[in-house]
Design an enzyme around this catalytic site. Structure first.
Site, PDB file in Angstrom:
ATOM      1  N   TYR A  90     -10.389  -3.546   0.958  1.00  7.98           N
ATOM      2  CA  TYR A  90     -10.386  -4.695   1.857  1.00  7.98           C
ATOM      3  C   TYR A  90     -11.642  -5.541   1.710  1.00  7.98           C
ATOM      4  O   TYR A  90     -12.155  -6.072   2.694  1.00  7.98           O
ATOM      5  CB  TYR A  90     -10.243  -4.232   3.306  1.00  7.98           C
ATOM      6  CG  TYR A  90      -8.947  -3.533   3.610  1.00  7.98           C
ATOM      7  CD1 TYR A  90      -7.729  -4.197   3.466  1.00  7.98           C
ATOM      8  CD2 TYR A  90      -8.924  -2.214   4.040  1.00  7.98           C
ATOM      9  CE1 TYR A  90      -6.533  -3.555   3.745  1.00  7.98           C
ATOM     10  CE2 TYR A  90      -7.723  -1.567   4.323  1.00  7.98           C
ATOM     11  CZ  TYR A  90      -6.542  -2.246   4.173  1.00  7.98           C
ATOM     12  OH  TYR A  90      -5.360  -1.613   4.448  1.00  7.98           O
ATOM     13  N   ASP A 193       3.830   5.525   2.000  1.00 11.78           N
ATOM     14  CA  ASP A 193       2.522   4.898   1.781  1.00 11.78           C
ATOM     15  C   ASP A 193       1.467   5.662   2.575  1.00 11.78           C
ATOM     16  O   ASP A 193       1.435   5.600   3.803  1.00 11.78           O
ATOM     17  CB  ASP A 193       2.572   3.431   2.207  1.00 11.78           C
ATOM     18  CG  ASP A 193       1.327   2.663   1.806  1.00 11.78           C
ATOM     19  OD1 ASP A 193       0.291   3.298   1.537  1.00 11.78           O
ATOM     20  OD2 ASP A 193       1.378   1.421   1.776  1.00 11.78           O
TER      21      ASP A 193
END
Length: 389
Positions: A90, A193
């Site tokens: 991120y 995920d």
């Protein structure tokens, strides 16, 4: 043609869960009266630091004003020297570069009177198969809530789903069992995920437990940048392994270690369309498949990915960009469209991304900055408006 000005506008758009995600709308103006728009999407991620938007505006103006907006490669080189890769999923610098790069593509295509897809090589497809996300269970009572999401979205045409897992395996298993019992083969689970929450051994044990249910691949089943762990996981499980690309060094290491089968490529995480195309080309050379990832963008960011995906020869797995469906509002007059589980690429006769800003919506959702306030880690990870005890 020269870049004459730049404007950054921060908006806070609530999701249907109540969580408010902050995005930065990028507008790059030219001396010929053409304006390109881009999106620095969903800054509401860890790590919990924010950018000074006034200072960022001044920095970007110093880089961009006076440049030819069609010199996209040269501008990206300068952006990378100012906002370098940090080998983190991120990384905020990638978000910044993505928004500027998108606006440059939109401006250049508009100036030429063509779509962005045509600017970057033309389109191979006019729609892209996508899946709808089911967010991570922490509590058993969330299972029925998520089954209700599947029912609702299935009625809207979505028949493939991506399940975030790893916090509560009992709930994950109950959800998968519920989907199997209620929908059978009508609904598919694209992936489990793990979002780097578990080490590769724990993830392998979890996959073994959940393998009684059908899913197509496993995503992010090791800690960030654990290339050896990813490889060990890949050798241990039968399902294809996918991982996001957030730097070229990281992608190079995954290729060298033969860690994955599929590269999850999203402009927001790699720093723009320019870098995403390079990452897709590297995947093609390495003999790996691709899918388009997401941070849950608004329509500008999603349209950018639609144009990108329409031009890729190795986009051969179901992709993730369904962000506009997760928000209560948008900041364009003509949001992207979904039909029968496909993201529709904007019409070819619409220059640029084919998006037009909605000033009224922007004014309604405009906020002063990217500050955080009182937000818990669980809220950030699960995108909820409150944290259950």
């Amino acid at each position: 043609m020269k870049i004459s000005d730049l404007r950054l506008t921060v908006v806070g758009i609530p999701r249907h869960t109540g969580f408010v995600s902050k995005h930065v709308i990028v507008e790059i103006m030219s001396d010929e009266g053409v304006t390109g728009i881009g999106e620095m999407s969903d800054f509401s991620h860890l790590p919990r630091f924010s950018l000074d938007v006034t200072d960022l505006t001044a920095v970007l103006k110093s880089i961009l004003i006076g440049k030819n907006p069609l010199d996209i490669s040269a501008i990206n080189k300068e952006l990378l020297s100012n906002f370098p890769e940090m080998m983190f999923y991120y990384e905020k610098g990638n978000f910044v570069r993505n928004g500027v790069d998108a606006a440059l593509h939109d401006l250049g295509a508009k100036a030429l009177g063509i779509s962005v897809a045509d600017l970057i090589g033309g389109r191979i497809k006019d729609k892209i198969k996508v899946c709808f996300p089911i967010f991570r269970h922490r509590f058993m009572e969330e299972v029925e809530e998520n089954l209700a999401v599947v029912r609702k979205r299935f009625q809207q045409g979505f028949d493939v789903f991506r399940l975030y897992v790893g916090k509560n395996l009992d709930a994950d298993e109950a959800f998968l069992d519920g989907v199997k019992q209620e929908f059978g083969s009508k609904v598919k689970v694209k992936s489990l995920d793990f979002s780097h929450l578990l080490d590769w051994k724990e993830a392998a044990q979890a996959v073994k437990r959940l393998s009684a249910y059908d899913f197509q691949m496993v995503e992010s089943p090791a800690f960030q940048n654990d290339f050896e762990g990813l490889r060990h996981f890949r050798l241990k499980v039968d399902h294809p392994v996918s991982e996001h690309v957030w730097s070229f060094r990281q992608q190079s290491e995954m290729i060298k270690h033969d860690s994955v089968d599929i590269f999850n490529i999203s402009p927001i995480f790699i720093g723009g369309l320019t870098c995403a195309r390079k990452a897709a080309a590297a995947a093609e050379v390495a003999g790996k498949g691709c899918l388009l990832g997401t941070t849950q963008e608004l329509s500008i960011g999603t349209a950018a990915m639609a144009h990108l995906g329409s031009s890729l020869v190795n986009l051969n797995y179901t992709s993730d960009p369904t962000g506009p469906e997760l928000y209560q509002s948008d900041i364009v007059k003509n949001p992207v469209q979904y039909e029968n589980g496909y993201l529709i690429v904007p019409d070819r006769d619409k220059p640029g991304f084919g998006m037009e800003l909605d000033p009224e919506s922007i004014a309604k959702h405009k906020v002063d900055d990217l500050s955080w306030g009182d937000v818990s880690v669980h809220q950030l990870q699960d995108r909820t408006s409150q944290t259950k005890a």
